[in-house]
Enzyme design. Structure first.
Site, short mmCIF file in Angstrom:
data_model
loop_
_atom_site.label_atom_id
_atom_site.label_comp_id
_atom_site.label_asym_id
_atom_site.label_seq_id
_atom_site.Cartn_x
_atom_site.Cartn_y
_atom_site.Cartn_z
N ASP A 29 -8.51 -40.08 -21.52
CA ASP A 29 -10.15 -40.46 -22.06
C ASP A 29 -10.88 -39.26 -22.15
O ASP A 29 -10.79 -38.34 -21.25
CB ASP A 29 -10.68 -41.35 -20.96
CG ASP A 29 -11.85 -42.18 -21.43
OD1 ASP A 29 -12.82 -41.38 -21.97
OD2 ASP A 29 -11.69 -43.34 -21.84
N HIS A 98 -7.60 -51.77 -25.35
CA HIS A 98 -7.18 -50.37 -24.60
C HIS A 98 -7.37 -50.84 -22.99
O HIS A 98 -8.23 -51.64 -22.72
CB HIS A 98 -7.87 -49.23 -25.09
CG HIS A 98 -9.30 -49.43 -24.81
ND1 HIS A 98 -10.06 -49.87 -26.13
CD2 HIS A 98 -10.20 -49.03 -23.93
CE1 HIS A 98 -11.40 -49.98 -25.40
NE2 HIS A 98 -11.69 -49.36 -24.42
N HIS A 100 -7.63 -49.03 -19.52
CA HIS A 100 -8.03 -48.10 -18.62
C HIS A 100 -7.14 -47.70 -17.43
O HIS A 100 -7.12 -48.76 -16.94
CB HIS A 100 -9.63 -47.83 -18.15
CG HIS A 100 -10.53 -47.98 -19.27
ND1 HIS A 100 -11.29 -46.81 -19.80
CD2 HIS A 100 -10.75 -48.95 -20.09
CE1 HIS A 100 -11.99 -47.04 -20.75
NE2 HIS A 100 -11.79 -48.42 -20.94
P1 AMP Z 1 -14.67 -49.29 -23.41
O1 AMP Z 1 -14.44 -49.70 -24.87
O2 AMP Z 1 -15.93 -49.54 -22.92
O3 AMP Z 1 -13.45 -49.79 -22.63
O4 AMP Z 1 -14.38 -47.76 -23.62
C1 AMP Z 1 -13.83 -47.10 -24.46
C2 AMP Z 1 -13.43 -45.55 -24.05
O5 AMP Z 1 -12.89 -44.66 -24.84
C3 AMP Z 1 -14.43 -44.78 -23.37
O6 AMP Z 1 -13.89 -44.42 -21.93
C4 AMP Z 1 -14.44 -43.44 -24.24
O7 AMP Z 1 -14.70 -42.05 -23.39
C5 AMP Z 1 -12.99 -43.52 -24.68
N1 AMP Z 1 -12.88 -42.97 -26.04
C6 AMP Z 1 -13.85 -43.09 -27.09
N2 AMP Z 1 -13.56 -42.00 -28.02
C7 AMP Z 1 -12.48 -41.55 -27.61
C8 AMP Z 1 -11.43 -40.40 -28.19
N3 AMP Z 1 -11.71 -40.07 -29.49
N4 AMP Z 1 -10.65 -40.05 -27.39
C9 AMP Z 1 -10.33 -40.37 -26.18
N5 AMP Z 1 -10.98 -41.38 -25.57
C10 AMP Z 1 -12.13 -41.93 -26.41
#
Ligand code: AMP
Ligand code: ZN
Length: 137
Positions: A29, A98, A100
């Site tokens: 992330d 996704h 985490h």
């Molecule tokens: P959520 O949709 O709230 O579960 O979180 C989306 C996650 O994706 C966040 O923790 C972001 O930091 C992460 N994120 C968004 N774009 C990218 C990227 N290009 N590469 C890695 N992580 C990402």
């Protein structure tokens, strides 16, 4: 499709990958909430838990287990928080499912289970459970 995670899967956007399998990838992330925060992502686009086919979900969950174990061992994590959000109301930002993986340590200052622990009304709880059970097929 204008999906950032599909672009990562297609190699159009760079990511720090830790796992690349037939159906699943995992990458770090870019806004880590702890050391080693990574995301496990099915390669076939599905927005959320309601849309993903069970076979893709099964492969994703298997990869989560492997990555969680690897992160725990590699970083000497004392715990791992596993988090998956569905819909804007749950704070989902990226609309491609996704999971985490967030390595945790005692007193790391993070809290993801900080709802008030207050005894609920058992009649209401039972009523809600009954309604949910009616929708289970
Ligand atoms: P959520 O949709 O709230 O579960 O979180 C989306 C996650 O994706 C966040 O923790 C972001 O930091 C992460 N994120 C968004 N774009 C990218 C990227 N290009 N590469 C890695 N992580 C990402
Ligand atoms: Zn996507």
């Amino acid at each position: 499709m204008d999906c950032i995670f599909c672009k990562i899967i297609d190699g159009e956007v760079p990511a720090v990958k830790v796992l690349d399998e037939e159906l699943v990838i995992a990458f770090m992330d870019i806004n880590p909430s702890s050391k080693g925060h990574m995301l496990v992502v099915p390669k076939n686009h599905a927005e959320n838990i309601f849309e993903i086919p069970e076979s893709d979900l099964a492969a994703t969950v298997k990869a989560v287990k492997r990555c969680a174990k690897a992160a725990k061992e590699a970083l000497n994590a004392e715990g791992i928080t596993i988090l998956q959000l569905n819909g804007k109301a749950s704070d989902q930002i990226v609309p491609h499912l996704h999971i985490h993986i967030i390595p945790r340590w005692k007193n790391d200052g993070l809290s993801m289970s900080n709802w008030e622990m207050k005894q609920g009304d058992m009649e209401k709880i039972k009523n809600i459970a009954r309604k949910v059970k009616e929708h289970l097929s």
